[in-house]
Design an enzyme around this catalytic site. Structure first.
Site, PDB file in Angstrom:
ATOM      1  N   LYS A  22       0.839  -1.210   0.000  1.00 18.99           N
ATOM      2  CA  LYS A  22       0.000   0.000   0.000  1.00 18.99           C
ATOM      3  C   LYS A  22       0.870   1.256   0.000  1.00 18.99           C
ATOM      4  O   LYS A  22       0.650   2.175  -0.794  1.00 18.99           O
ATOM      5  CB  LYS A  22      -0.896   0.015   1.247  1.00 18.99           C
ATOM      6  CG  LYS A  22      -1.482   1.402   1.565  1.00 18.99           C
ATOM      7  CD  LYS A  22      -2.348   1.416   2.806  1.00 18.99           C
ATOM      8  CE  LYS A  22      -1.629   1.635   4.106  1.00 18.99           C
ATOM      9  NZ  LYS A  22      -1.384   3.046   4.481  1.00 18.99           N
ATOM     10  N   ASN A  23       1.856   1.289   0.899  1.00 19.44           N
ATOM     11  CA  ASN A  23       2.622   2.524   1.078  1.00 19.44           C
ATOM     12  C   ASN A  23       3.619   2.772  -0.048  1.00 19.44           C
ATOM     13  O   ASN A  23       4.243   3.827  -0.112  1.00 19.44           O
ATOM     14  CB  ASN A  23       3.313   2.531   2.450  1.00 19.44           C
ATOM     15  CG  ASN A  23       2.285   2.716   3.563  1.00 19.44           C
ATOM     16  OD1 ASN A  23       1.133   3.058   3.292  1.00 19.44           O
ATOM     17  ND2 ASN A  23       2.694   2.474   4.797  1.00 19.44           N
ATOM     18  N   CYS A 116      -4.282  13.030  13.472  1.00 20.01           N
ATOM     19  CA  CYS A 116      -5.082  11.813  13.368  1.00 20.01           C
ATOM     20  C   CYS A 116      -4.892  10.984  14.623  1.00 20.01           C
ATOM     21  O   CYS A 116      -4.205  11.399  15.546  1.00 20.01           O
ATOM     22  CB  CYS A 116      -4.753  11.038  12.106  1.00 20.01           C
ATOM     23  SG  CYS A 116      -3.207  10.165  12.177  1.00 20.01           S
ATOM     24  N   ARG A 121       1.127  14.713  13.414  1.00 18.18           N
ATOM     25  CA  ARG A 121       1.490  14.532  12.012  1.00 18.18           C
ATOM     26  C   ARG A 121       1.479  15.828  11.188  1.00 18.18           C
ATOM     27  O   ARG A 121       0.732  15.962  10.215  1.00 18.18           O
ATOM     28  CB  ARG A 121       0.593  13.469  11.374  1.00 18.18           C
ATOM     29  CG  ARG A 121       0.621  12.182  12.168  1.00 18.18           C
ATOM     30  CD  ARG A 121      -0.083  11.067  11.486  1.00 18.18           C
ATOM     31  NE  ARG A 121       0.658  10.527  10.345  1.00 18.18           N
ATOM     32  CZ  ARG A 121       0.193   9.577   9.567  1.00 18.18           C
ATOM     33  NH1 ARG A 121      -1.001   9.070   9.768  1.00 18.18           N
ATOM     34  NH2 ARG A 121       0.910   9.123   8.570  1.00 18.18           N
ATOM     35  N   VAL A 123       3.068  18.740   8.490  1.00 19.41           N
ATOM     36  CA  VAL A 123       3.687  18.556   7.172  1.00 19.41           C
ATOM     37  C   VAL A 123       4.814  19.569   6.943  1.00 19.41           C
ATOM     38  O   VAL A 123       5.178  19.855   5.815  1.00 19.41           O
ATOM     39  CB  VAL A 123       2.643  18.629   6.021  1.00 19.41           C
ATOM     40  CG1 VAL A 123       1.702  17.434   6.090  1.00 19.41           C
ATOM     41  CG2 VAL A 123       1.860  19.928   6.055  1.00 19.41           C
ATOM     42  N   ASP A 303       4.813   0.533  12.118  1.00 19.09           N
ATOM     43  CA  ASP A 303       3.573  -0.072  11.624  1.00 19.09           C
ATOM     44  C   ASP A 303       3.380  -1.515  12.100  1.00 19.09           C
ATOM     45  O   ASP A 303       2.324  -2.100  11.872  1.00 19.09           O
ATOM     46  CB  ASP A 303       3.517  -0.009  10.085  1.00 19.09           C
ATOM     47  CG  ASP A 303       3.310   1.422   9.591  1.00 19.09           C
ATOM     48  OD1 ASP A 303       2.870   2.274  10.375  1.00 19.09           O
ATOM     49  OD2 ASP A 303       3.613   1.682   8.408  1.00 19.09           O
ATOM     50  N   ARG A 395      -8.425  -0.272   5.477  1.00 18.88           N
ATOM     51  CA  ARG A 395      -7.601   0.722   4.779  1.00 18.88           C
ATOM     52  C   ARG A 395      -6.254   0.126   4.374  1.00 18.88           C
ATOM     53  O   ARG A 395      -5.643   0.580   3.406  1.00 18.88           O
ATOM     54  CB  ARG A 395      -7.336   1.944   5.680  1.00 18.88           C
ATOM     55  CG  ARG A 395      -8.535   2.833   5.863  1.00 18.88           C
ATOM     56  CD  ARG A 395      -8.176   4.043   6.681  1.00 18.88           C
ATOM     57  NE  ARG A 395      -7.163   4.864   6.028  1.00 18.88           N
ATOM     58  CZ  ARG A 395      -6.651   5.961   6.534  1.00 18.88           C
ATOM     59  NH1 ARG A 395      -7.052   6.399   7.706  1.00 18.88           N
ATOM     60  NH2 ARG A 395      -5.737   6.647   5.894  1.00 18.88           N
TER      61      ARG A 395
END
Ligand code: EPZ
Length: 415
Positions: A22-23, A116, A121, A123, A303, A395
Site C-alpha cells: 500500500k505505502n 489523526c 502529524r 507537514v 507499523d 484501509r
C-alpha cells in the site's frame, strides 16, 4: 458497519502470497501526475486508501482504469492543481500531490491534513523541502499554497520523513538538473518510488540510503512498473503466526525489508527462515519477552508495533515497547487490556507484563495497525473476540478475514 468475529486458539498453517505494498503503490500512483503519458502499474492492492487515491487522481484530471491488480493511469483532462479537503481528510498522504503538481505547474493548493488518531502529524518537513527548492509557501483558510519555479537544489531534512522524502523526490524528478536530498528516509518504498521515477525518465540514485540524488527532466514519459511486496502485511502475518502458533510460508515476502522484525521474532523464540521466494515462520508456546524501539527503517517498524505489543502480552516476562515515531500510537493498549493483557502505557513507552492467556472480548480498532494488533491478540486468545470499526483495518489489509481463514483461523466478517 462491519465487525470481525474471531474464535481464537487455532494454529495457523499453510502458504500465503503477500499483496503489493500500500505505502509503495500510493506515492507511485501519485507520481503518475508527473506525466501526461500512460502509466501501467501491477501488483496494486485493492484497499480503501488505494481507492481514495484513484478518486484523488480523478479529481485532479487523470483517468484511472482498474483490472484486478493492474491499474492504468492515463490522460483525462488538463490537470487542476487543487487537492480539496473532502479527499485530504480521508487520507493524509494526499499531501504527496504537492511536489509533482508544483514542479510541473508552478503552483499547487492542498488542504492541510489535520492530526489523526496516532499523532499530530504536521507537514512542515514537506513544505520546508519544497521551499529549499525555491517554492514560496503560505497558509490560508486551512489550505497550504505553494508557488514558484523550482530549481535543482540541496535539501536537508531535520528528520527522515517518509512522505517528505517522496514529495521532494517527485518534485525533483520534474526539475531539470540535480537535486540532492540529505537525511532522506530509507524505507523500501522510497527505493520503489526511485525505480518508478527512473522509468519515467528521471535518474534517481541512492534511494534506500540517506542521500538520494535525483537528476530530473523537464518532460517525463509513461512507464510500466510492478509494486513491491507489502512488508507490513508480511510483518503482521509473521507476528500473527508467532502469537497464535503454527507454520506458515509467506510467498513474496522480502527478508531484507524485515530484518529488525525477524531478529526480534527469533529472540522471542519463533523460528523464521528464508525459503525460496519468501519466508517461513514456525512457532509454538509462549514467547520470551523482547524489548523493541520503533525507528525509521531499517529499525523496527512503527507499523508493526501494535501487532508486536499484542504478541508480547503473552510473553513469559516483562517487555518494553518504545514508540519513537508517533506521539500517541498506543490506543490498542486499552483494548488489549479488555482481553486480559497487563500493559502500562505512557506517552512514549509501554511496559507489558506477559500473562498466560488472553480471553476474547468486544473491542474496537482505532487505526489500521492498532486494528491489526487486535486481530493478532484475538487469534491467540481463548474464546470469541468481536472487533468493531473494521473499516480502519480495511484501509491497509485486503480482506484480512479471507487471508487468515485460508490459514486456518476461525474468523468472519459480519456486515
Ligand atoms: C508513512 O507515513 C507511512 N504512510 C505510515 O504508514 C508509516 O507509519 C510512516 O511512514 C512511518 O514509517 C505512508 O507511506 C502512506 P513520516 P508518513 O512523514 O510519511 C513527523 C500505515 O499504517 N513529521 O515519516 O506520514 C510525523 O508527525 C501508515 O500504513 C513531522 O513532524 O510518515 C511522525 O511523527 C500510518 N513533519 C514522523 O515525523 C513532517 O512534515 C514520521 O512521519 C512530516 C512528518
Amino acid at each position: 458497519m462491519d465487525e470481525f468475529v474471531i474464535d481464537g486458539g487455532r494454529r495457523l498453517r499453510g502458504t500465503y502470497q503477500v499483496n503489493g505494498s500500500k505505502n509503495s503503490a500510493l506515492p507511485i500512483l501519485i507520481a503518475t501526475l508527473l506525466t501526461d503519458e500512460d502509466c501501467v502499474l501491477d501488483n496494486v492492492p485493492a484497499l480503501r486508501d488505494i481507492r481514495t487515491t484513484f478518486r484523488l487522481l480523478e479529481t485532479l484530471g487523470k483517468k484511472v482504469e482498474v483490472s484486478g491488480k493492474r491499474v492504468k493511469v492515463t490522460y483525462g483532462k488538463a490537470l487542476v492543481t487543487h487537492a480539496p479537503y473532502d479527499i485530504v481528510k480521508q487520507m493524509r498522504a494526499s499531501i504527496l500531490v504537492a511536489g509533482p503538481l508544483l514542479a510541473r505547474f508552478g503552483k499547487v493548493r492542498v488542504s492541510l491534513p489535520g492530526g489523526c488518531a496516532i499523532g499530530l502529524r504536521p507537514v512542515d518537513i514537506h513544505v520546508k523541502g519544497l521551499e529549499a527548492m525555491g517554492a514560496a509557501a503560505s497558509t490560508k483558510e486551512g489550505d497550504v499554497y505553494l508557488t514558484g519555479a523550482l530549481e535543482p537544489s540541496k535539501v536537508r531534512f531535520r528528520f527522515p520523513s517518509v512522505g517528505a522524502t517522496e514529495n521532494v523526490m517527485m518534485a525533483a524528478a520534474a526539475v531539470e538538473g540535480e537535486t540532492v536530498i540529505e537525511n532522506a528516509a530509507r524505507e523500501p518504498e522510497i527505493e520503489d518510488l526511485g525505480h518508478f521515477l527512473t522509468s519515467l525518465g528521471a535518474r534517481v540514485t541512492g534511494a534506500g540510503t540517506s542521500r538520494v540524488v535525483v537528476r530530473g527532466a523537464e518532460r517525463l514519459k509513461g512507464a510500466h512498473h510492478r509494486v513491491i511486496a507489502d512488508r507490513i502485511e508480511s510483518g503482521t502475518l509473521l507476528v500473527a503466526v508467532a502469537a497464535a502458533g503454527g507454520d506458515v510460508t509467506l510467498k513474496g515476502a522480502v527478508p531484507s525489508h524485515l530484518t529488525a522484525l525477524i531478529k526480534a521474532l527469533r529472540r522471542a523464540g519463533a523460528k523464521v527462515s528464508e525459503v525460496k521466494g519468501g519466508l517461513r515462520v514456525r512457532a509454538a508456546g509462549r514467547p520470551k519477552a523482547v524489548n523493541v524501539v520503533t525507528e525509521p527503517h531499517p529499525g523496527f517498524p512503527t507499523d508493526v508495533q501494535a501487532p508486536w505489543m499484542a504478541y508480547m502480552t503473552l510473553a513469559k516476562g516483562v517487555s518494553r515497547v518504545k514508540e519513537a515515531i508517533f506521539e500517541r500510537r498506543f490506543l490498542h493498549a486499552a483494548e488489549l487490556a479488555r482481553m486480559g493483557a497487563r500493559i502500562e502505557a505512557h506517552s512514549e513507552s509501554a511496559v507489558v507484563t506477559g500473562v498466560p492467556e488472553l480471553s476474547g472480548a468486544a473491542i474496537m480498532a482505532s487505526d489500521i495497525r492498532a486494528g491489526a494488533g487486535l486481530v493478532v491478540a484475538a487469534l491467540a486468545a481463548k474464546g470469541r473476540t468481536v472487533i468493531q470499526r473494521v473499516y480502519h483495518i480495511d484501509r491497509g489489509y485486503e480482506r484480512l478475514e479471507l487471508v487468515l481463514r485460508g490459514l486456518g483461523a476461525r474468523m468472519r466478517r459480519l456486515r
